[in-house]
Write a protein that holds these residues in place. Structure first.
Motif: not given
Length: 368
Positions: A39-48
């Motif tokens: 969900h965070l990737v879909d929302l445009g976040a830079n995820v680690t």
């Protein structure tokens, strides 16, 4: 005119809220952590993502080929028990938000078998995250802890309330999570860290690959595994159990909504349940819906699934597992703070989840 819930209205603004933010997810290859990561990737976040096992062959939503999530996140293979590793990752990452899902033994049987590992991961792993945030040069906006309804222990009355129900969890898993829960408040009060704690119920949905322990995946392994369908097992001492159930997408919605308001910092919330029912009824419903799904492919096998029903087993008399009889969370506080209420229809989401598992069991591909 359709009624749109407050949570759905606020969810529409999450893209702007998380876009380009640096976010850390611990336990990101697990069931909940994987869905939150997606969900965070879909929302445009830079995820680690941090996980103790990042093997590309591991069953995880992050390894689903069609989603290609691995190429969209930064991955660290590390143990949250390693304080130095967590300090290095958090200090270098300059994260706006941290979501902590890394845990050991998310079921009580495994916790009893490995109490030390359970305590070190579920309590000290969280303390290591907090310590790294406390000493970091860059201050994080929100640090989220995934807690559990088990911190309350046996339920008295109709439901658990955050500030009225005493914390009486006594099992190894319960106590380890309870200690982490308490440290959330300690680090907020003593050091001003922006912690948010969510006490969660039983979550169901696709990509939960804990096939050996959790109720729904284990039932799916029995029904759709190799060979003829087998009866899902219900322990005799669970006949009187009552549990909350919530679909994974609703949980992710609640978690992301909690990250927004400043007033949620330092607070603890119960997760609103979608459905509250006896464990035998849940298992019976799973069998019925599995048969309905199978009818789309094989009527004879569907009939066999229904005829098999549920198998009741007596737990080993030497077992030290002590399960809570009734668990039901009062979700009024999270609704007041964020507007969150479950939006997913129970039967339709359960059926879609079962359809996912049938495909996964039958094809043994990446589950996509």
């Amino acid at each position: 005119m359709a009624v749109v819930s407050p949570s759905r209205i606020k969810y529409e603004h999450l893209n702007e809220f998380f876009d380009s933010k640096n976010v850390l997810v611990t336990g990101g290859f697990g069931f909940v952590g994987g869905h939150v990561t997606k969900h965070l990737v879909d929302l445009g976040a830079n995820v680690t993502v941090v996980d103790i096992n990042t093997d590309p062959q591991r069953d995880s939503i992050l390894n689903c080929f069609s989603m290609d999530l691995r190429s969209k996140v930064l991955i660290h293979e590390a143990d949250v028990v390693d304080a130095t590793a967590m300090k290095d990752i958090i200090h270098e990452g300059r994260f706006h938000f941290i979501f902590h899902f890394a845990a050991y033994a998310t079921v009580i049987e495994k916790a009893v078998a490995a109490p030390y590992d359970t305590i070190m991961t579920n309590t000290m792993g969280w303390v290591n995250v907090l310590e790294a945030c406390r000493t970091a040069p860059y201050k994080t906006s929100m640090i989220f802890l995934s807690s559990t309804d088990k911190v309350y222990g046996e339920m008295e009355g109709d439901s658990y309330s955050e500030h009225l129900t005493p914390l009486r969890g006594i099992g190894v898993y319960d106590s380890a999570k309870l200690a982490a829960d308490v440290f959330s408040r300690t680090y907020h009060e003593a050091f001003g860290l922006p912690t948010v704690t969510l006490r969660m119920c039983n979550i169901y949905g696709p990509y939960d690959f804990n096939l050996g322990y959790r109720l729904l995946p284990k039932a799916m392994a029995n029904i759709f595994g190799e060979g003829e369908p087998k009866s899902p097992e219900l322990y005799f001492d669970a006949i009187e159990h009552h549990r909350d159930y919530l679909y994974i997408d609703d949980l992710v919605n609640a978690i992301l909504l909690l990250a927004q308001p400043q007033k949620c910092r330092g607070e603890v919330y119960n997760l609103s349940a979608g459905t509250y029912m006896p464990t035998p009824l849940m298992l019976k419903t799973i069998v019925e819906q599995a048969a309905e799904v199978e009818k789309e492919f094989d009527n004879d096998r569907a009939e066999l699934i229904m005829n098999n029903g549920i198998s009741v087993r007596v737990r080993n008399t030497t077992s030290t597992v002590h399960a809570i009889t009734k668990q039901h969370l009062n979700g009024a506080k999270i609704k007041d703070a964020t507007g969150f209420t479950p939006d997913t229809d129970f039967m339709s989401s359960l059926k879609e989840t079962i359809r996912f598992y049938r495909n996964y069991m039958k094809t043994r591909n990446d589950g996509c």
